[in-house]
Design a protein around this motif. Structure first.
Motif, PDB file in Angstrom:
ATOM      1  N   ASP A  26       0.801  -1.231   0.000  1.00 30.07           N
ATOM      2  CA  ASP A  26       0.000   0.000   0.000  1.00 30.07           C
ATOM      3  C   ASP A  26       0.831   1.278   0.000  1.00 30.07           C
ATOM      4  O   ASP A  26       0.339   2.345   0.399  1.00 30.07           O
ATOM      5  N   ALA A  27       2.076   1.191  -0.449  1.00 28.01           N
ATOM      6  CA  ALA A  27       2.887   2.406  -0.609  1.00 28.01           C
ATOM      7  C   ALA A  27       2.243   3.254  -1.705  1.00 28.01           C
ATOM      8  O   ALA A  27       1.672   2.721  -2.653  1.00 28.01           O
ATOM      9  N   SER A  28       2.365   4.565  -1.571  1.00 28.56           N
ATOM     10  CA  SER A  28       1.687   5.446  -2.536  1.00 28.56           C
ATOM     11  C   SER A  28       2.464   5.587  -3.836  1.00 28.56           C
ATOM     12  O   SER A  28       1.935   6.041  -4.840  1.00 28.56           O
ATOM     13  N   THR A  29       3.746   5.227  -3.806  1.00 26.72           N
ATOM     14  CA  THR A  29       4.586   5.465  -4.987  1.00 26.72           C
ATOM     15  C   THR A  29       5.436   4.237  -5.306  1.00 26.72           C
ATOM     16  O   THR A  29       6.037   3.638  -4.410  1.00 26.72           O
ATOM     17  N   LEU A  30       5.465   3.910  -6.585  1.00 26.95           N
ATOM     18  CA  LEU A  30       6.384   2.870  -7.067  1.00 26.95           C
ATOM     19  C   LEU A  30       7.267   3.507  -8.141  1.00 26.95           C
ATOM     20  O   LEU A  30       6.761   4.116  -9.094  1.00 26.95           O
ATOM     21  N   ILE A  31       8.576   3.385  -7.941  1.00 24.08           N
ATOM     22  CA  ILE A  31       9.509   3.879  -8.968  1.00 24.08           C
ATOM     23  C   ILE A  31      10.172   2.667  -9.604  1.00 24.08           C
ATOM     24  O   ILE A  31      10.711   1.800  -8.908  1.00 24.08           O
ATOM     25  N   LEU A  32      10.106   2.610 -10.926  1.00 21.81           N
ATOM     26  CA  LEU A  32      10.800   1.538 -11.646  1.00 21.81           C
ATOM     27  C   LEU A  32      12.065   2.122 -12.248  1.00 21.81           C
ATOM     28  O   LEU A  32      12.009   3.119 -12.965  1.00 21.81           O
ATOM     29  N   ILE A  33      13.190   1.493 -11.940  1.00 24.50           N
ATOM     30  CA  ILE A  33      14.426   1.895 -12.621  1.00 24.50           C
ATOM     31  C   ILE A  33      14.611   0.896 -13.752  1.00 24.50           C
ATOM     32  O   ILE A  33      14.730  -0.315 -13.537  1.00 24.50           O
ATOM     33  N   CYS A  34      14.572   1.439 -14.968  1.00 25.30           N
ATOM     34  CA  CYS A  34      14.663   0.596 -16.161  1.00 25.30           C
ATOM     35  C   CYS A  34      16.041   0.787 -16.787  1.00 25.30           C
ATOM     36  O   CYS A  34      16.603   1.889 -16.732  1.00 25.30           O
ATOM     37  N   GLY A  35      16.570  -0.270 -17.381  1.00 27.83           N
ATOM     38  CA  GLY A  35      17.888  -0.196 -18.003  1.00 27.83           C
ATOM     39  C   GLY A  35      17.809  -0.459 -19.497  1.00 27.83           C
ATOM     40  O   GLY A  35      17.037  -1.327 -19.939  1.00 27.83           O
ATOM     41  N   LYS A  36      18.587   0.291 -20.265  1.00 26.49           N
ATOM     42  CA  LYS A  36      18.653   0.073 -21.727  1.00 26.49           C
ATOM     43  C   LYS A  36      19.282  -1.289 -21.958  1.00 26.49           C
ATOM     44  O   LYS A  36      20.404  -1.559 -21.504  1.00 26.49           O
ATOM     45  N   LYS A  37      18.588  -2.173 -22.676  1.00 27.15           N
ATOM     46  CA  LYS A  37      19.082  -3.538 -22.873  1.00 27.15           C
ATOM     47  C   LYS A  37      20.429  -3.560 -23.591  1.00 27.15           C
ATOM     48  O   LYS A  37      21.241  -4.444 -23.389  1.00 27.15           O
ATOM     49  N   SER A  38      20.669  -2.572 -24.442  1.00 24.08           N
ATOM     50  CA  SER A  38      21.878  -2.583 -25.276  1.00 24.08           C
ATOM     51  C   SER A  38      23.132  -2.122 -24.521  1.00 24.08           C
ATOM     52  O   SER A  38      24.246  -2.297 -25.005  1.00 24.08           O
ATOM     53  N   ARG A  51       0.966   0.240 -20.911  1.00 26.65           N
ATOM     54  CA  ARG A  51       0.356   1.270 -20.051  1.00 26.65           C
ATOM     55  C   ARG A  51       1.407   2.156 -19.409  1.00 26.65           C
ATOM     56  O   ARG A  51       1.153   3.311 -19.104  1.00 26.65           O
ATOM     57  N   LEU A  52       2.613   1.599 -19.204  1.00 28.21           N
ATOM     58  CA  LEU A  52       3.671   2.360 -18.533  1.00 28.21           C
ATOM     59  C   LEU A  52       4.674   2.971 -19.514  1.00 28.21           C
ATOM     60  O   LEU A  52       5.691   3.530 -19.103  1.00 28.21           O
ATOM     61  N   SER A  53       4.384   2.841 -20.805  1.00 29.13           N
ATOM     62  CA  SER A  53       5.277   3.376 -21.858  1.00 29.13           C
ATOM     63  C   SER A  53       6.687   2.809 -21.791  1.00 29.13           C
ATOM     64  O   SER A  53       7.666   3.521 -22.052  1.00 29.13           O
ATOM     65  N   ILE A  54       6.802   1.533 -21.417  1.00 28.05           N
ATOM     66  CA  ILE A  54       8.123   0.890 -21.388  1.00 28.05           C
ATOM     67  C   ILE A  54       8.333   0.209 -22.743  1.00 28.05           C
ATOM     68  O   ILE A  54       7.663  -0.769 -23.067  1.00 28.05           O
ATOM     69  N   THR A  55       9.241   0.775 -23.510  1.00 24.80           N
ATOM     70  CA  THR A  55       9.470   0.256 -24.860  1.00 24.80           C
ATOM     71  C   THR A  55      10.365  -0.986 -24.811  1.00 24.80           C
ATOM     72  O   THR A  55      11.000  -1.270 -23.798  1.00 24.80           O
TER      73      THR A  55
END
Ligand SMILES: Cc1cc2nc3c(=O)[nH]c(=O)nc-3n(C[C@H](O)[C@H](O)[C@H](O)COP(=O)(O)O)c2cc1C
Length: 201
Positions: A105-117, A161-165
């Motif tokens: 029930d945390a109000s915020t989730l941050i995803l750290i995404c990495g460029k695959k290349s 939905r999260l615009s993660i390409t």
């Protein structure tokens, strides 16, 4: 006592004070605070100076619940079968409860995404994650890495939905919020030193 000056000591104290927080107040983390967290994240060391990270910030309760439910379903479909899982019963029971939200029930989730290349993108993202969690701790915010969320970010609908390409993978899902109550520190074993060689000339 370690030989630390005042600045280093406060960093060290923050390292000691950080713990995984699993109970949160509903209060949302504001944009200014989020900016500070992201600025700290991108100061992390980065292999070949590629800075391969990108961030997703989710503060929509119903979207967080959708992701939590998807992750729970995937856990049962995929992870449940793995023999090496030590806490199977404990986690199975927790995940089985319809009320259990893997984001606590945390109000915020941050995803750290990495460029695959990018080379070492995962390492870069985890270093950014630790920077972020330490600064959050210094600002009296709680954080917790939610590794169990990761399978949900392979889901095409959720990625859309999260615009993660396709060129990004989600490396570090981290919840952030204002802690409810207190979290007791988890113990650590003493460092295992495999080798130390001192040569005195
Ligand atoms: C890669 C990784 C994945 C984790 N995944 C979860 C998780 O899904 N749920 C959770 O409650 N804690 C998770 N944690 C937090 C650990 O359980 C926690 O760091 C550990 O028990 C030590 O406690 P401390 O962070 O309070 O020192 C994860 C930590 C790491 C580094």
């Amino acid at each position: 006592m370690l030989p630390l000056d005042d600045t280093e000591k406060s960093i060290y104290e923050t390292i000691l004070a950080r713990r995984s927080v699993r109970s949160y107040q509903p209060q949302i983390v504001d944009d200014v605070t989020l900016c500070v967290l992201l600025e700290a994240a991108v100061r992390a060391p980065t292999a070949m100076h590629r800075e391969p990270w990108a961030f997703v910030i989710i503060q929509d309760k119903s979207l967080l619940l959708t992701i939590s439910n998807r992750a729970k379903a995937l856990y049962f479909a995929e992870e449940h079968q793995k023999e090496h899982h030590n806490n199977l019963t404990h986690f199975s029971q927790m995940f089985n409860s319809p009320d259990f939200n893997i984001f606590y029930d945390a109000s915020t989730l941050i995803l750290i995404c990495g460029k695959k290349s990018a080379p070492f993108a995962e390492a870069d993202c985890w270093l950014a994650a630790e920077n972020m969690m330490l600064v959050a701790c210094a600002m009296d915010l709680g954080t917790c890495v939610i590794g169990y969320a990761l399978p949900a970010f392979n889901d095409a609908d959720i990625r859309n939905r999260l615009s993660i390409t396709d060129d990004y993978q989600v490396v570090a899902p981290i919840i952030v919020g204002y802690q409810r109550g207190k979290t007791t520190p988890s113990p650590r074993k003493a460092p295992v030193i495999l080798f130390k060689n001192t040569v005195i000339n």
